[in-house]
Design a protein around this motif. Structure first.
Motif, PDB file in Angstrom:
ATOM      1  N   TRP A   1       0.735  -1.200  -0.020  1.00 40.09           N
ATOM      2  CA  TRP A   1      -0.075   0.032   0.013  1.00 40.09           C
ATOM      3  C   TRP A   1       0.998   1.219   0.025  1.00 40.09           C
ATOM      4  CZ3 TRP A   1       0.350   3.427   3.772  1.00 40.09           C
ATOM      5  CH2 TRP A   1       1.333   3.007   5.272  1.00 40.09           C
ATOM      6  N   ARG A   2       1.835   1.203   0.739  1.00 42.34           N
ATOM      7  CA  ARG A   2       2.596   2.552   0.637  1.00 42.34           C
ATOM      8  C   ARG A   2       3.178   2.925  -0.797  1.00 42.34           C
ATOM      9  NH1 ARG A   2       4.504   0.060   5.559  1.00 42.34           N
ATOM     10  NH2 ARG A   2       4.624   1.483   7.229  1.00 42.34           N
ATOM     11  N   ARG A   3       3.614   1.787  -1.566  1.00 41.38           N
ATOM     12  CA  ARG A   3       3.948   2.285  -3.076  1.00 41.38           C
ATOM     13  C   ARG A   3       2.771   2.868  -3.621  1.00 41.38           C
ATOM     14  NH1 ARG A   3       8.054   0.687  -6.343  1.00 41.38           N
ATOM     15  NH2 ARG A   3       8.795  -0.586  -4.725  1.00 41.38           N
ATOM     16  N   VAL A   4       1.557   2.262  -3.609  1.00 41.07           N
ATOM     17  CA  VAL A   4       0.092   2.654  -4.255  1.00 41.07           C
ATOM     18  C   VAL A   4       0.022   4.160  -3.943  1.00 41.07           C
ATOM     19  CG1 VAL A   4      -2.173   2.247  -4.642  1.00 41.07           C
ATOM     20  CG2 VAL A   4      -0.493   0.376  -4.516  1.00 41.07           C
ATOM     21  N   PHE A   5       0.045   4.343  -2.323  1.00 43.26           N
ATOM     22  CA  PHE A   5      -0.290   5.728  -1.862  1.00 43.26           C
ATOM     23  C   PHE A   5       0.712   6.643  -2.396  1.00 43.26           C
ATOM     24  CE2 PHE A   5       0.395   8.316   2.067  1.00 43.26           C
ATOM     25  CZ  PHE A   5      -0.877   8.943   2.162  1.00 43.26           C
ATOM     26  N   LEU A   6       1.874   6.264  -2.312  1.00 39.74           N
ATOM     27  CA  LEU A   6       3.013   7.413  -3.062  1.00 39.74           C
ATOM     28  C   LEU A   6       2.635   7.790  -4.457  1.00 39.74           C
ATOM     29  CD1 LEU A   6       6.059   8.609  -2.716  1.00 39.74           C
ATOM     30  CD2 LEU A   6       6.748   6.361  -3.659  1.00 39.74           C
ATOM     31  N   TRP A   7       2.244   6.779  -5.368  1.00 34.65           N
ATOM     32  CA  TRP A   7       2.219   7.069  -6.730  1.00 34.65           C
ATOM     33  C   TRP A   7       0.805   7.821  -6.851  1.00 34.65           C
ATOM     34  CZ3 TRP A   7       6.002   8.043  -9.554  1.00 34.65           C
ATOM     35  CH2 TRP A   7       7.204   7.256  -9.270  1.00 34.65           C
ATOM     36  N   PHE A   8      -0.046   7.523  -5.932  1.00 35.38           N
ATOM     37  CA  PHE A   8      -1.449   8.411  -5.986  1.00 35.38           C
ATOM     38  C   PHE A   8      -1.216   9.756  -5.907  1.00 35.38           C
ATOM     39  CE2 PHE A   8      -5.309   9.917  -4.310  1.00 35.38           C
ATOM     40  CZ  PHE A   8      -6.163   9.846  -5.298  1.00 35.38           C
ATOM     41  N   GLY A   9      -0.236  10.160  -4.771  1.00 37.04           N
ATOM     42  CA  GLY A   9       0.071  11.415  -4.437  1.00 37.04           C
ATOM     43  C   GLY A   9       0.890  11.925  -5.500  1.00 37.04           C
ATOM     44  N   TRP A  10       1.676  11.267  -6.076  1.00 38.20           N
ATOM     45  CA  TRP A  10       2.429  12.075  -7.470  1.00 38.20           C
ATOM     46  C   TRP A  10       1.457  12.272  -8.541  1.00 38.20           C
ATOM     47  CZ3 TRP A  10       5.964  14.621  -6.141  1.00 38.20           C
ATOM     48  CH2 TRP A  10       6.996  14.407  -5.333  1.00 38.20           C
ATOM     49  N   GLY A  11       0.244  11.269  -8.671  1.00 33.79           N
ATOM     50  CA  GLY A  11      -0.528  11.412  -9.428  1.00 33.79           C
ATOM     51  C   GLY A  11      -1.458  12.844  -9.510  1.00 33.79           C
ATOM     52  N   LEU A  12      -1.778  12.916  -8.123  1.00 28.99           N
ATOM     53  CA  LEU A  12      -2.459  14.354  -7.814  1.00 28.99           C
ATOM     54  C   LEU A  12      -1.524  15.587  -8.299  1.00 28.99           C
ATOM     55  CD1 LEU A  12      -3.766  13.577  -4.075  1.00 28.99           C
ATOM     56  CD2 LEU A  12      -4.848  13.621  -6.449  1.00 28.99           C
ATOM     57  N   VAL A  13      -0.484  15.519  -8.184  1.00 25.63           N
ATOM     58  CA  VAL A  13       0.776  16.445  -8.354  1.00 25.63           C
ATOM     59  C   VAL A  13       0.630  16.739  -9.666  1.00 25.63           C
ATOM     60  CG1 VAL A  13       3.120  17.184  -8.518  1.00 25.63           C
ATOM     61  CG2 VAL A  13       2.272  16.167  -6.338  1.00 25.63           C
TER      62      VAL A  13
END
Length: 266
Positions: free
Chosen positions: A110-122
């Motif tokens: 989940w940490r990897r998915v959570f991380l890349w979702f955040g960069w998706g928002l950026v």
């Protein structure tokens, strides 16, 4: 009476962009403290430990909040109660916390998915900026910002050689001196103004936003000293580390928003 009080101290400062006052500053500080404890306890119940990996996963959400706020100033996003301070903090918190809960529940990594979702928002913010196409960047800001930042961070490095508390928490001093530098450059060289009560008072008293450096250092040093004493008395180290993360956010997010805003010339 209560409606007038709320209108005067909470609604009008947002509506007319007049900055913070003593009443709403203290209120927001209390809300932040309560929210920090609440989130920490929820994470504990879910078995989510605060560690370096979790901290790194939060960085894109910090960038997203700062970027979204700056894009609001630039007119890319509409100015509403949820896209300016303090509403933007609530909006980003809801998005971040929701993403955290969903990814933790649905994904093993989940940490990897959570991380890349955040960069998706950026990336969404970046796409919105590029789609707008009429934002004129003011790169001249860097001729003031980069030298001032270099001097400020060298000062932190020098202080870390003399003071153990600074050395142990150098990343917090570095990030808050970065924030102080954006304020110093913005107010002293770019004709911006300070929204917060105490800094605004001290700037009027001294005639320069360079007062942010000793102010930041003093407040941060005292807070970290108190936290170290609490840790020595047996207080929850993980909770205190979580508070340090919140302190980091309070330096990184406003500083990044200030820098982006100046670069976009708004």
């Amino acid at each position: 009476m209560l409606e007038e009080f709320f209108q005067r101290y909470f609604i009008d400062p947002i509506r007319y962009n007049t900055g913070y006052n003593v009443v709403n500053t203290l209120t927001y500080a209390i809300i932040l403290g309560v929210a920090t404890l609440f989130v920490y306890r929820v994470l504990n119940r879910l078995g989510i430990k605060y560690d370096n990996a979790f901290f790194r996963a939060l960085i894109p959400y910090m960038v997203f909040g700062a970027f979204t706020r700056a894009l609001t100033d630039a007119g890319v996003y509409p100015r509403t109660y949820l896209t300016v301070s303090p509403g933007i903090y609530f909006l980003v918190f809801v998005i971040t916390f929701s993403a955290l809960l969903v990814t933790h529940r649905l994904f093993e990594d989940w940490r990897r998915v959570f991380l890349w979702f955040g960069w998706g928002l950026v990336a969404v913010d970046l796409a919105a900026l590029l789609a707008r196409g009429d934002v004129d960047f003011n790169w001249a800001v860097l001729k003031y910002f980069l030298p001032a930042l270099a001097v400020a961070e060298l000062a932190v490095y020098a202080l870390s050689k003399k003071l153990s508390l600074v050395r142990e928490n150098s990343y917090l001093f570095y990030v808050h001196f970065y924030d102080a530098t954006t304020t110093f450059v913005g107010v002293d060289f770019m004709n911006y103004w300070e929204q917060h009560v105490l800094p605004r008072f001290l700037m009027a008293l001294t005639g320069t936003a360079a007062v942010m450096y000793p102010l930041k250092f003093t407040v941060l040093y005292v807070a970290l000293w108190l936290m170290r004493e609490l840790e020595r008395e047996g207080e929850d180290k993980e909770l205190l580390d979580f508070v340090r993360m919140v302190i980091f956010i309070l330096g990184f997010a406003p500083g990044t928003r200030n820098l982006l805003r100046m670069l976009m010339g708004v």
